[in-house]
Design a protein around this motif. Structure first.
Motif, PDB file in Angstrom:
ATOM      1  N   MET A  26       8.683  26.435   1.523  1.00 55.35           N
ATOM      2  CA  MET A  26       8.036  27.661   1.894  1.00 55.35           C
ATOM      3  C   MET A  26       7.973  27.797   3.415  1.00 55.35           C
ATOM      4  N   ARG A  27       7.660  26.710   4.107  1.00 54.76           N
ATOM      5  CA  ARG A  27       7.568  26.751   5.566  1.00 54.76           C
ATOM      6  C   ARG A  27       8.917  27.127   6.185  1.00 54.76           C
ATOM      7  N   THR A  28       9.994  26.576   5.642  1.00 57.40           N
ATOM      8  CA  THR A  28      11.327  26.872   6.167  1.00 57.40           C
ATOM      9  C   THR A  28      11.642  28.354   6.026  1.00 57.40           C
ATOM     10  N   MET A  29      11.264  28.966   4.908  1.00 57.38           N
ATOM     11  CA  MET A  29      11.530  30.394   4.717  1.00 57.38           C
ATOM     12  C   MET A  29      10.795  31.236   5.762  1.00 57.38           C
ATOM     13  N   SER A  30       9.548  30.881   6.067  1.00 54.80           N
ATOM     14  CA  SER A  30       8.829  31.656   7.086  1.00 54.80           C
ATOM     15  C   SER A  30       9.438  31.433   8.463  1.00 54.80           C
ATOM     16  N   GLU A  31       9.942  30.223   8.716  1.00 52.37           N
ATOM     17  CA  GLU A  31      10.602  29.956   9.992  1.00 52.37           C
ATOM     18  C   GLU A  31      11.890  30.756  10.117  1.00 52.37           C
ATOM     19  N   LEU A  32      12.613  30.925   9.014  1.00 55.81           N
ATOM     20  CA  LEU A  32      13.853  31.697   9.046  1.00 55.81           C
ATOM     21  C   LEU A  32      13.600  33.151   9.407  1.00 55.81           C
ATOM     22  N   ARG A  33      12.429  33.653   9.115  1.00 53.80           N
ATOM     23  CA  ARG A  33      12.101  35.049   9.396  1.00 53.80           C
ATOM     24  C   ARG A  33      11.725  35.291  10.857  1.00 53.80           C
ATOM     25  N   ARG A  34      11.557  34.251  11.623  1.00 49.11           N
ATOM     26  CA  ARG A  34      11.232  34.422  13.035  1.00 49.11           C
ATOM     27  C   ARG A  34      12.428  35.022  13.752  1.00 49.11           C
ATOM     28  N   LEU A  35      12.150  35.898  14.708  1.00 46.13           N
ATOM     29  CA  LEU A  35      13.201  36.648  15.394  1.00 46.13           C
ATOM     30  C   LEU A  35      14.300  35.760  15.991  1.00 46.13           C
ATOM     31  N   PRO A  36      13.969  34.679  16.713  1.00 45.27           N
ATOM     32  CA  PRO A  36      15.058  33.852  17.254  1.00 45.27           C
ATOM     33  C   PRO A  36      15.985  33.302  16.156  1.00 45.27           C
ATOM     34  N   LEU A  83      16.526  34.700  13.184  1.00 43.93           N
ATOM     35  CA  LEU A  83      17.309  35.828  12.660  1.00 43.93           C
ATOM     36  C   LEU A  83      18.482  36.142  13.591  1.00 43.93           C
ATOM     37  N   ILE A  84      18.222  36.032  14.893  1.00 41.77           N
ATOM     38  CA  ILE A  84      19.298  36.261  15.865  1.00 41.77           C
ATOM     39  C   ILE A  84      20.383  35.192  15.699  1.00 41.77           C
ATOM     40  N   SER A  85      19.978  33.933  15.498  1.00 38.17           N
ATOM     41  CA  SER A  85      20.960  32.870  15.251  1.00 38.17           C
ATOM     42  C   SER A  85      21.762  33.174  13.992  1.00 38.17           C
ATOM     43  N   LEU A  86      21.065  33.566  12.933  1.00 36.51           N
ATOM     44  CA  LEU A  86      21.746  33.885  11.671  1.00 36.51           C
ATOM     45  C   LEU A  86      22.728  35.038  11.823  1.00 36.51           C
ATOM     46  N   SER A  87      22.476  35.927  12.780  1.00 35.37           N
ATOM     47  CA  SER A  87      23.375  37.065  12.974  1.00 35.37           C
ATOM     48  C   SER A  87      24.791  36.601  13.323  1.00 35.37           C
ATOM     49  N   ARG A  88      24.929  35.412  13.914  1.00 32.01           N
ATOM     50  CA  ARG A  88      26.269  34.919  14.246  1.00 32.01           C
ATOM     51  C   ARG A  88      27.089  34.625  12.993  1.00 32.01           C
ATOM     52  N   LEU A  89      26.443  34.359  11.882  1.00 32.68           N
ATOM     53  CA  LEU A  89      27.173  34.176  10.623  1.00 32.68           C
ATOM     54  C   LEU A  89      27.764  35.514  10.182  1.00 32.68           C
ATOM     55  N   GLY A 123      15.035  26.254  13.672  1.00 28.71           N
ATOM     56  CA  GLY A 123      15.808  26.943  14.707  1.00 28.71           C
ATOM     57  C   GLY A 123      16.692  26.000  15.488  1.00 28.71           C
ATOM     58  N   ALA A 124      16.183  24.792  15.752  1.00 25.31           N
ATOM     59  CA  ALA A 124      16.969  23.796  16.492  1.00 25.31           C
ATOM     60  C   ALA A 124      18.204  23.372  15.710  1.00 25.31           C
ATOM     61  N   LEU A 125      18.151  23.438  14.400  1.00 27.23           N
ATOM     62  CA  LEU A 125      19.318  23.114  13.569  1.00 27.23           C
ATOM     63  C   LEU A 125      20.187  24.346  13.335  1.00 27.23           C
ATOM     64  N   LEU A 126      19.536  25.483  13.166  1.00 25.18           N
ATOM     65  CA  LEU A 126      20.247  26.716  12.837  1.00 25.18           C
ATOM     66  C   LEU A 126      21.124  27.213  13.980  1.00 25.18           C
ATOM     67  N   ASP A 127      20.621  27.154  15.204  1.00 25.34           N
ATOM     68  CA  ASP A 127      21.361  27.667  16.355  1.00 25.34           C
ATOM     69  C   ASP A 127      22.725  26.980  16.516  1.00 25.34           C
ATOM     70  N   PRO A 128      22.792  25.649  16.602  1.00 23.62           N
ATOM     71  CA  PRO A 128      24.114  25.037  16.746  1.00 23.62           C
ATOM     72  C   PRO A 128      24.986  25.208  15.503  1.00 23.62           C
ATOM     73  N   PHE A 129      24.359  25.267  14.324  1.00 20.69           N
ATOM     74  CA  PHE A 129      25.131  25.502  13.100  1.00 20.69           C
ATOM     75  C   PHE A 129      25.815  26.870  13.175  1.00 20.69           C
ATOM     76  N   ALA A 130      25.062  27.891  13.573  1.00 27.05           N
ATOM     77  CA  ALA A 130      25.633  29.240  13.685  1.00 27.05           C
ATOM     78  C   ALA A 130      26.745  29.275  14.732  1.00 27.05           C
ATOM     79  N   ASP A 131      26.548  28.565  15.839  1.00 24.88           N
ATOM     80  CA  ASP A 131      27.601  28.473  16.857  1.00 24.88           C
ATOM     81  C   ASP A 131      28.862  27.858  16.275  1.00 24.88           C
TER      82      ASP A 131
END
Length: 175
Positions: free
Chosen positions: A1-11, A13-19, A62-70
């Protein structure tokens, strides 16, 4: 549940936009559209981290998502260029060498008990490689003749990043 709320944070979401940008890169064959997509990817790579730091909303997700999206965006881009014949197989592997080696390093660090607690963090040489990779994409798209020297610059920066991450991992292990 915590991860889902973290995914909704703007930074994040911006990382996810690279996908989404990566999928659009594949879907479009137009050079001008691809240049814009790469430029947006560059901008979002900066913006997500800047917003997270400014809003004090940095998260492990976010620390994992950003480099993954890159990595996804870069891997998709170089794969498209390889498939289209714009990059040779050697150039393809040069462009992703840092990514391959950091993935191997991550797996090794998780397999070696004394390295399991080592935190992986972005470092300047790695960030530089990402910027150079995306700048090389733009060169491939608008001035293909200038791409080869840039690919070799990516190779040198990648070697620096690989050595830097290896050194950081070795230092963390001795602590």
């Amino acid at each position: 549940m915590r991860t889902m709320s973290e995914l909704r944070r703007l930074p994040n979401l911006i990382s996810l936009s690279r996908l989404v940008l990566a999928a659009a890169f594949v879907a479009s064959a137009r050079t001008d559209v691809r240049v814009v997509l790469v430029m947006i990817a560059l901008a979002t790579d900066y913006l997500d981290g800047w917003l997270a730091r400014r809003a004090h909303s940095m998260t492990r997700t976010g620390a994992l998502l950003d480099p993954f999206a890159d990595r996804v965006f870069v891997l998709v881009g170089v794969s498209v260029f390889l498939f289209e014949g714009t990059l040779s197989t050697l150039e393809y592997f040069i462009m992703i060498s840092r990514d391959l080696m950091t993935a191997v390093g991550f797996l090794v660090a998780r397999a070696v008990p004394s390295l399991r607690d080592v935190a992986f963090a972005a470092r300047f040489p790695g960030k530089l490689v990402t910027v150079l990779q995306l700048a090389t994409f733009i060169a491939i798209l608008i001035r293909p003749a200038s791409a080869t020297p840039m690919i070799w610059v990516v190779a040198i920066a990648s070697l620096w990043a690989i050595l830097d991450y290896t050194w950081a991992l070795a230092r963390a292990r001795t602590r």
